[in-house]
Design a protein around this motif. Sequence first.
Motif, mmCIF file in Angstrom:
data_model
loop_
_atom_site.group_PDB
_atom_site.id
_atom_site.type_symbol
_atom_site.label_atom_id
_atom_site.label_comp_id
_atom_site.label_asym_id
_atom_site.label_seq_id
_atom_site.Cartn_x
_atom_site.Cartn_y
_atom_site.Cartn_z
ATOM 1 N N GLU A 157 -6.068 -1.584 59.899
ATOM 2 C CA GLU A 157 -7.000 -1.155 61.160
ATOM 3 C C GLU A 157 -7.744 -2.464 61.717
ATOM 4 O OE1 GLU A 157 -6.097 1.671 62.307
ATOM 5 O OE2 GLU A 157 -8.260 2.200 62.608
ATOM 6 N N LYS A 158 -6.897 -3.560 61.513
ATOM 7 C CA LYS A 158 -7.456 -4.951 61.906
ATOM 8 C C LYS A 158 -6.397 -5.545 63.149
ATOM 9 C CE LYS A 158 -10.473 -6.434 58.451
ATOM 10 N NZ LYS A 158 -9.711 -6.027 57.131
ATOM 11 N N ILE A 159 -6.857 -6.067 63.969
ATOM 12 C CA ILE A 159 -6.052 -6.602 65.194
ATOM 13 C C ILE A 159 -5.671 -8.079 64.884
ATOM 14 C CG2 ILE A 159 -5.496 -6.650 67.698
ATOM 15 C CD1 ILE A 159 -7.594 -4.457 68.212
ATOM 16 N N ARG A 160 -4.331 -8.235 65.106
ATOM 17 C CA ARG A 160 -4.119 -9.850 64.743
ATOM 18 C C ARG A 160 -3.068 -10.307 65.822
ATOM 19 N NH1 ARG A 160 -1.324 -13.147 60.583
ATOM 20 N NH2 ARG A 160 -0.067 -11.330 60.061
ATOM 21 N N ASP A 161 -3.614 -11.422 66.499
ATOM 22 C CA ASP A 161 -2.619 -11.740 67.548
ATOM 23 C C ASP A 161 -1.583 -12.695 67.043
ATOM 24 O OD1 ASP A 161 -1.478 -13.198 69.753
ATOM 25 O OD2 ASP A 161 -3.716 -13.300 70.698
ATOM 26 N N LEU A 162 -0.187 -12.076 67.228
ATOM 27 C CA LEU A 162 0.778 -12.739 66.534
ATOM 28 C C LEU A 162 1.432 -13.734 67.484
ATOM 29 C CD1 LEU A 162 2.818 -9.441 65.676
ATOM 30 C CD2 LEU A 162 1.545 -10.902 64.241
ATOM 31 N N LEU A 163 0.977 -14.063 68.407
ATOM 32 C CA LEU A 163 1.343 -15.356 69.403
ATOM 33 C C LEU A 163 0.341 -16.810 68.874
ATOM 34 C CD1 LEU A 163 2.458 -14.030 72.854
ATOM 35 C CD2 LEU A 163 3.738 -14.137 70.721
ATOM 36 N N VAL A 164 -0.569 -16.333 68.002
ATOM 37 C CA VAL A 164 -1.136 -17.636 67.771
ATOM 38 C C VAL A 164 -0.654 -17.964 66.238
ATOM 39 C CG1 VAL A 164 -3.549 -18.153 66.953
ATOM 40 C CG2 VAL A 164 -3.450 -16.645 68.744
ATOM 41 N N VAL A 180 -10.864 -3.826 70.701
ATOM 42 C CA VAL A 180 -10.446 -3.141 71.958
ATOM 43 C C VAL A 180 -11.616 -2.829 72.791
ATOM 44 C CG1 VAL A 180 -9.263 -1.211 72.938
ATOM 45 C CG2 VAL A 180 -8.713 -2.052 70.436
ATOM 46 N N LYS A 181 -11.493 -3.284 74.066
ATOM 47 C CA LYS A 181 -12.608 -3.085 74.894
ATOM 48 C C LYS A 181 -12.243 -2.329 76.269
ATOM 49 C CE LYS A 181 -15.971 -5.064 72.594
ATOM 50 N NZ LYS A 181 -16.134 -6.488 72.194
ATOM 51 N N GLN A 182 -12.872 -1.784 76.880
ATOM 52 C CA GLN A 182 -12.678 -0.922 77.987
ATOM 53 C C GLN A 182 -12.958 -1.883 79.380
ATOM 54 O OE1 GLN A 182 -13.278 3.041 78.382
ATOM 55 N NE2 GLN A 182 -13.485 3.142 80.257
ATOM 56 N N ALA A 183 -12.039 -2.118 80.138
ATOM 57 C CA ALA A 183 -11.966 -3.261 81.301
ATOM 58 C C ALA A 183 -13.027 -2.435 82.422
ATOM 59 C CB ALA A 183 -10.777 -3.775 81.595
ATOM 60 N N ALA A 184 -13.486 -3.024 83.388
ATOM 61 C CA ALA A 184 -13.970 -2.527 84.431
ATOM 62 C C ALA A 184 -13.225 -1.381 85.162
ATOM 63 C CB ALA A 184 -14.490 -3.665 85.404
ATOM 64 N N GLU A 185 -11.831 -1.890 85.311
ATOM 65 C CA GLU A 185 -11.024 -0.744 85.754
ATOM 66 C C GLU A 185 -10.593 0.479 84.982
ATOM 67 O OE1 GLU A 185 -8.734 -3.852 85.063
ATOM 68 O OE2 GLU A 185 -10.578 -4.424 85.752
ATOM 69 N N GLY A 186 -11.321 0.512 83.864
ATOM 70 C CA GLY A 186 -11.315 1.855 82.804
ATOM 71 C C GLY A 186 -9.866 1.727 82.084
ATOM 72 N N THR A 187 -9.277 0.504 82.162
ATOM 73 C CA THR A 187 -8.075 0.224 81.101
ATOM 74 C C THR A 187 -8.616 -0.365 79.720
ATOM 75 O OG1 THR A 187 -7.520 -1.926 82.317
ATOM 76 C CG2 THR A 187 -6.367 -0.065 82.898
ATOM 77 N N GLN A 188 -7.631 -0.245 78.828
ATOM 78 C CA GLN A 188 -8.053 -0.659 77.382
ATOM 79 C C GLN A 188 -7.584 -2.316 77.400
ATOM 80 O OE1 GLN A 188 -8.143 2.445 77.882
ATOM 81 N NE2 GLN A 188 -9.992 2.317 77.195
ATOM 82 N N GLU A 189 -8.433 -3.087 76.984
ATOM 83 C CA GLU A 189 -7.876 -4.459 77.065
ATOM 84 C C GLU A 189 -8.466 -5.060 75.678
ATOM 85 O OE1 GLU A 189 -6.157 -5.966 79.084
ATOM 86 O OE2 GLU A 189 -6.224 -4.444 80.710
ATOM 87 N N VAL A 190 -7.846 -6.203 75.095
ATOM 88 C CA VAL A 190 -8.294 -6.787 73.964
ATOM 89 C C VAL A 190 -8.637 -8.317 74.369
ATOM 90 C CG1 VAL A 190 -7.383 -7.576 71.719
ATOM 91 C CG2 VAL A 190 -6.449 -5.367 72.482
ATOM 92 N N HIS A 198 -10.684 16.757 75.512
ATOM 93 C CA HIS A 198 -11.028 15.360 74.906
ATOM 94 C C HIS A 198 -9.614 15.211 74.044
ATOM 95 C CE1 HIS A 198 -12.824 12.406 72.373
ATOM 96 N NE2 HIS A 198 -12.347 13.157 70.870
ATOM 97 N N ILE A 199 -9.016 13.866 74.369
ATOM 98 C CA ILE A 199 -8.052 13.308 73.544
ATOM 99 C C ILE A 199 -8.678 12.220 72.534
ATOM 100 C CG2 ILE A 199 -5.937 12.233 73.864
ATOM 101 C CD1 ILE A 199 -5.946 14.747 75.456
ATOM 102 N N PRO A 200 -8.300 12.402 71.184
ATOM 103 C CA PRO A 200 -9.039 11.499 70.273
ATOM 104 C C PRO A 200 -8.234 10.262 70.034
ATOM 105 C CG PRO A 200 -7.799 13.291 68.985
ATOM 106 C CD PRO A 200 -7.578 13.383 70.550
ATOM 107 N N TYR A 201 -8.138 9.438 71.378
ATOM 108 C CA TYR A 201 -7.725 8.048 71.368
ATOM 109 C C TYR A 201 -8.545 7.082 70.360
ATOM 110 C CZ TYR A 201 -5.303 9.129 75.338
ATOM 111 O OH TYR A 201 -4.161 9.842 76.366
ATOM 112 N N ARG A 202 -9.637 7.320 70.167
ATOM 113 C CA ARG A 202 -10.727 6.333 69.694
ATOM 114 C C ARG A 202 -10.799 6.557 68.043
ATOM 115 N NH1 ARG A 202 -15.366 3.801 72.753
ATOM 116 N NH2 ARG A 202 -14.495 3.676 74.834
ATOM 117 N N ASN A 203 -9.670 7.418 67.296
ATOM 118 C CA ASN A 203 -9.812 7.575 66.152
ATOM 119 C C ASN A 203 -8.947 6.682 65.056
ATOM 120 O OD1 ASN A 203 -11.187 9.637 66.382
ATOM 121 N ND2 ASN A 203 -9.682 11.359 65.687
#
Length: 743
Positions: free
Chosen positions: A240-247, A259-269, A378-383
């Motif tokens: 449950e931790k995000i790791r950048d593999l290109l670093v 994970v954050k929600q961008a202004a356009e409503g999409t999910q960004e890291v 409701h779709i439980p995406y955040r689980n």
Amino acid sequence: MDEKDVSMEIQEISLDHNQRLPVSQKIDELSTETQNLKVHTEVKSINADSIPGPEVYDALLFLGIEYETLKKKYLEESELLKKKYFEECVERKRLYNEVIELKGNIRVFCRCRPLNQAEIANGSTSVVDFDPSRENELQIICSDSSKKQFKFDHVFRPGSDQEAVFAQTSPIVTSVLDGYNVCIFAYGQTGTGKTFTMEGTPENKGVNYRTLEELFQISRERSNIMNYELFVSMLEVYNEKIRDLLVEKSNQPPKKLEVKQAAEGTQEVPGLVEARVYGTNEVWGLLQSGSRIRSVGSTNANELSSRSHCLLRVTVKGENLVNGERTSSHLWLVDLAGSERVERIEAQGERLKESQFINKSLSALGDVISALASKTAHIPYRNSKLTHILQSSLGGDCKTLMFVQISPSAADLGETLCSLNFASRVRGIGCGPVRKQADLTKLFKYKQLAEKLKHEEKETKKLQDVCRSLQEKVRVLENQVAVERKTRLKQPLKEKKPPLGPSKLKMPLKEISNFLPPPSPIPPHKTMSYSAILPASTDDKENMLRPSAAATKTKSILQPRRTIAKKKPSLGPSKPRMMPVRRISYLLPPPSPILPASTDDRVNMPRPTAAVSNTKSFLQPRWASLSLRLPQTSTARVLQPKRRFSIETLPPEFNSHMITPLTAELKSRGAMGSQSFVRNPYRIQRISRIFSPLPGSRTASGATVQATPTAMRSCSKFMEAGSLRPKHSFVRDPKKFLYYTPY
Ligand SMILES: Nc1ncnc2c1ncn2[C@@H]1O[C@H](COP(=O)(O)OP(=O)(O)OP(=O)(O)O)[C@@H](O)[C@H]1O
């Protein structure tokens, strides 16, 4: 004396004498002459051969024009080709998306790996059976020898190579170039070939590399109308931790990514590395470096088991060079961690913890897919981190492809069945285009609305028919009334009775509220005519009801078509005679002082209470508002009119046949009397309505009571004036009715 000294000496001589030596002078002259001769010869030769003639100029001019024409043509044609290509692209995109939609936005491919060396050595047998005639199906031979059949969008057998797999996958991945979000993930038990399918090996490159290769290829093909920029990110979700593999791995602690929600409503890291890629050469190296960093561990099911979910994100930014349209879409290529049973891999310590996280996130993925399938709000995406990252690319308009990886080994039968059942559930979501399924709910609503509308239309039609037939009846009755009016106008002349009224009072039927009584055998002074009730010089004269003081002076008012009477308090001892008038406009006196409770001479008004006297006359009218009994010799006191309303009476012969809802009820209760209810005009209204004739009832004389316009008007009038509203709007037209107007 050396050379230097000689030249110094010459220079000195020259300077001294300030003039040149004759030899050098001669040399200069000769060289100038030679130069001139050279130029002259050249000019001579040019004049002779080199100057082009006019035909050359013409040819040059023609060539220039031709060049310009060809250039213009080329530009035009290339523009045309560009346009055509663009149109083709749009059409292809539309058709392709239609196909994808028809097939379903979520598609499931099944891939079965071959038995590995260890399994062959163990003597394991395959439990997966493929029917050559059924490409998209496979059967699992269960332990009790029964067969369980599964059907997917495509089934890859153990012999299927990477190329065959990508051939089926490419149409989906390339739709990212058309601006669609795409998600491809490999799911299955550990060691079944998820990483092999997605990443592959240097000899057998997998979907990830082939996808990028295809994207570069297509973007090159579309370069004349589209400009694409490709970016690659690679991350893993480990415990449950995000790791950048290109670093690159360093001694510093890794950056915490969320994970954050961008202004356009999409999910960004935010903070995730996004590497711009220009060609396939660098891509393979990049993917390999990312894979190397990925968390792997050894389990007893797979020596190099992926202990994390590996996500490769390809971001495509496109710009249409023709119309300037810009798109930005993501393609996720996910190699999930193995869905193994903890007890089966005998995990302990760190491995156990990893397995728990893996199973938890896989179960969250299952929940999201189930919610998408059941179309819950409701779709439980955040689980889980996994589903949260993929939120913008799972469900809705996104295209999703799932590879369910299975092992053919009998030892893995349980896990294989689990994976296949889960994949079947996922495929259930994609049975038909997502939009179409969403439309079904709307369709049902529209269907209900259409049915309601149909029903209402039917009702309206019915009402229109009723209205039409009523209008027809009114027309017939108007004709009858006109005939009757003519007859009556003639009669007084014959019998030398006072004229009924000025002909100018001939009003349209709508305005007629009453008719004069038919000629009566009773002498004129005894009938309830104006001449009778308004004697010139008695007390009775005063007792008569009259519209106003001025009215009595005007003769025309005394001869109305509508008889106007004034109510008097006492009408004398004689039994009042029933007026044969059908309707009399009546001016009501103020209630109390003018209506003695117990005289026979009073105006007997019908009322439906038990206190009503035994006089049946009030029951006589069928459409009458009131039945009026007036004395032959009236001695009415003139009273100030309080209210004016219309009263209808019926000829006595109607009595026995009159049945109205109220009379019926009153009869049944034995409660009919003669008590007046003049004091309460609102009750009159109600009674009038109730007294309106029953549909289709006929009088003794055979007249259809229902069709009597007076009755209809009477009924409608009171309905309109009082609190009782007509049922249908079409009877509300004020022009059609006379109003009970208190004033
Ligand atoms: N279709 C196939 N053809 C040939 N070899 C295969 C195939 N699928 C898998 N393999 C081999 O099986 C082994 C396990 O595959 P892989 O590591 O891809 O499994 P996995 O599902 O990713 O496992 P995990 O979940 O533990 O990471 C590898 O050595 C791989 O080369």
